[in-house]
Write a protein that holds these residues in place. Structure first.
Motif, mmCIF file in Angstrom:
data_model
loop_
_atom_site.group_PDB
_atom_site.id
_atom_site.type_symbol
_atom_site.label_atom_id
_atom_site.label_comp_id
_atom_site.label_asym_id
_atom_site.label_seq_id
_atom_site.Cartn_x
_atom_site.Cartn_y
_atom_site.Cartn_z
ATOM 1 N N MET A 24 2.592 2.494 3.169
ATOM 2 C CA MET A 24 1.668 2.511 4.300
ATOM 3 C C MET A 24 1.374 1.129 4.882
ATOM 4 O O MET A 24 0.410 0.953 5.600
ATOM 5 N N GLY A 25 2.178 0.150 4.591
ATOM 6 C CA GLY A 25 1.934 -1.184 5.129
ATOM 7 C C GLY A 25 2.991 -2.154 4.681
ATOM 8 O O GLY A 25 4.004 -1.784 4.094
ATOM 9 N N ALA A 26 2.730 -3.421 4.948
ATOM 10 C CA ALA A 26 3.679 -4.478 4.608
ATOM 11 C C ALA A 26 3.477 -4.953 3.171
ATOM 12 O O ALA A 26 2.366 -4.936 2.656
ATOM 13 N N ALA A 27 4.559 -5.390 2.557
ATOM 14 C CA ALA A 27 4.497 -5.956 1.215
ATOM 15 C C ALA A 27 3.854 -7.340 1.272
ATOM 16 O O ALA A 27 4.054 -8.084 2.229
ATOM 17 N N VAL A 28 3.052 -7.643 0.260
ATOM 18 C CA VAL A 28 2.401 -8.952 0.167
ATOM 19 C C VAL A 28 2.606 -9.501 -1.247
ATOM 20 O O VAL A 28 2.678 -8.738 -2.208
ATOM 21 N N PRO A 29 2.685 -10.833 -1.389
ATOM 22 C CA PRO A 29 2.822 -11.394 -2.735
ATOM 23 C C PRO A 29 1.534 -11.214 -3.534
ATOM 24 O O PRO A 29 0.445 -11.376 -3.009
ATOM 25 N N VAL A 30 1.690 -10.858 -4.800
ATOM 26 C CA VAL A 30 0.546 -10.739 -5.703
ATOM 27 C C VAL A 30 0.392 -12.041 -6.486
ATOM 28 O O VAL A 30 -0.682 -12.601 -6.567
ATOM 29 N N VAL A 31 1.488 -12.504 -7.059
ATOM 30 C CA VAL A 31 1.524 -13.756 -7.806
ATOM 31 C C VAL A 31 2.846 -14.440 -7.483
ATOM 32 O O VAL A 31 3.871 -13.777 -7.382
ATOM 33 N N GLU A 32 2.817 -15.741 -7.319
ATOM 34 C CA GLU A 32 4.050 -16.488 -7.072
ATOM 35 C C GLU A 32 4.313 -17.422 -8.242
ATOM 36 O O GLU A 32 3.403 -17.742 -8.998
ATOM 37 N N GLY A 33 5.562 -17.843 -8.394
ATOM 38 C CA GLY A 33 5.917 -18.778 -9.453
ATOM 39 C C GLY A 33 6.177 -18.130 -10.800
ATOM 40 O O GLY A 33 6.104 -18.793 -11.831
ATOM 41 N N ILE A 34 6.498 -16.831 -10.837
ATOM 42 C CA ILE A 34 6.834 -16.150 -12.088
ATOM 43 C C ILE A 34 8.285 -16.469 -12.433
ATOM 44 O O ILE A 34 9.151 -16.459 -11.564
ATOM 45 N N LEU A 35 8.564 -16.763 -13.709
ATOM 46 C CA LEU A 35 9.925 -17.038 -14.150
ATOM 47 C C LEU A 35 10.803 -15.832 -13.837
ATOM 48 O O LEU A 35 10.485 -14.708 -14.216
ATOM 49 N N PRO A 70 0.843 -1.197 0.000
ATOM 50 C CA PRO A 70 0.000 0.000 0.000
ATOM 51 C C PRO A 70 0.883 1.254 0.000
ATOM 52 O O PRO A 70 1.898 1.314 0.700
ATOM 53 N N PHE A 71 0.479 2.228 -0.806
ATOM 54 C CA PHE A 71 1.284 3.435 -0.969
ATOM 55 C C PHE A 71 0.390 4.659 -0.923
ATOM 56 O O PHE A 71 -0.660 4.693 -1.551
ATOM 57 N N ASP A 72 0.789 5.674 -0.166
ATOM 58 C CA ASP A 72 0.055 6.938 -0.080
ATOM 59 C C ASP A 72 0.713 7.930 -1.038
ATOM 60 O O ASP A 72 1.807 8.430 -0.777
ATOM 61 N N PRO A 73 0.045 8.244 -2.167
ATOM 62 C CA PRO A 73 0.655 9.142 -3.146
ATOM 63 C C PRO A 73 0.732 10.593 -2.669
ATOM 64 O O PRO A 73 1.544 11.356 -3.165
ATOM 65 N N GLN A 74 -0.096 10.980 -1.710
ATOM 66 C CA GLN A 74 -0.031 12.333 -1.176
ATOM 67 C C GLN A 74 1.219 12.535 -0.328
ATOM 68 O O GLN A 74 1.891 13.551 -0.415
ATOM 69 N N ARG A 75 1.502 11.542 0.515
ATOM 70 C CA ARG A 75 2.667 11.623 1.411
ATOM 71 C C ARG A 75 3.932 11.033 0.785
ATOM 72 O O ARG A 75 5.009 11.171 1.340
ATOM 73 N N LEU A 76 3.739 10.290 -0.327
ATOM 74 C CA LEU A 76 4.841 9.571 -0.952
ATOM 75 C C LEU A 76 5.485 8.603 0.039
ATOM 76 O O LEU A 76 6.694 8.527 0.177
ATOM 77 N N GLU A 77 4.602 7.834 0.729
ATOM 78 C CA GLU A 77 5.063 6.895 1.740
ATOM 79 C C GLU A 77 4.405 5.533 1.566
ATOM 80 O O GLU A 77 3.242 5.437 1.184
#
Length: 107
Positions: free
Chosen positions: A13-24, A4-11
């Motif tokens: 805003m949370g932890a990274a999570v996998p979107v898709v796994e197993g990509i070459l 999650p990213f806040d474009p107003q603050r350019l920060e």
């Protein structure tokens, strides 16, 4: 991965999570084989993390390949010398190096 990213603050805003796994993905460079379309569709090549081991070969005008006496490595940007006796190449493994291979030495 997405975060999650806040474009107003350019920060972030949370932890990274996998979107898709197993990509070459290249183990050496980290490059992943995916793309997004203009409407947000995702396309990717499955396969997970793989090493980029390649062999150097001579190819004649008929398309026949002859192996060069060099171990398989993560070769990139191969260039043949004007006298065709040496090959300069980048090798992208733990770091990127430039190697010069003497083709007259058959080992």
């Amino acid at each position: 991965m997405a975060v999650p990213f806040d474009p107003q603050r350019l920060e972030v805003m949370g932890a990274a999570v996998p979107v898709v796994e197993g990509i070459l993905q290249s183990r050496n460079t980290g490059a992943a084989q995916y793309s997004f379309s203009g409407n947000g569709s995702l396309v990717y090549v499955t396969g997970g993390v793989q090493e980029d081991r390649r062999r150097l070969v001579w190819v004649n005008r008929n398309g026949a390949e002859q192996p060069v006496a060099a171990p398989a490595r993560a070769f990139m940007f191969v260039r043949l010398s004007p006298d065709a006796r040496r090959v300069a190449t980048s090798i992208a493994e733990q770091d990127v190096q430039v190697w010069l291979h003497d083709l007259s030495r058959r080992r």
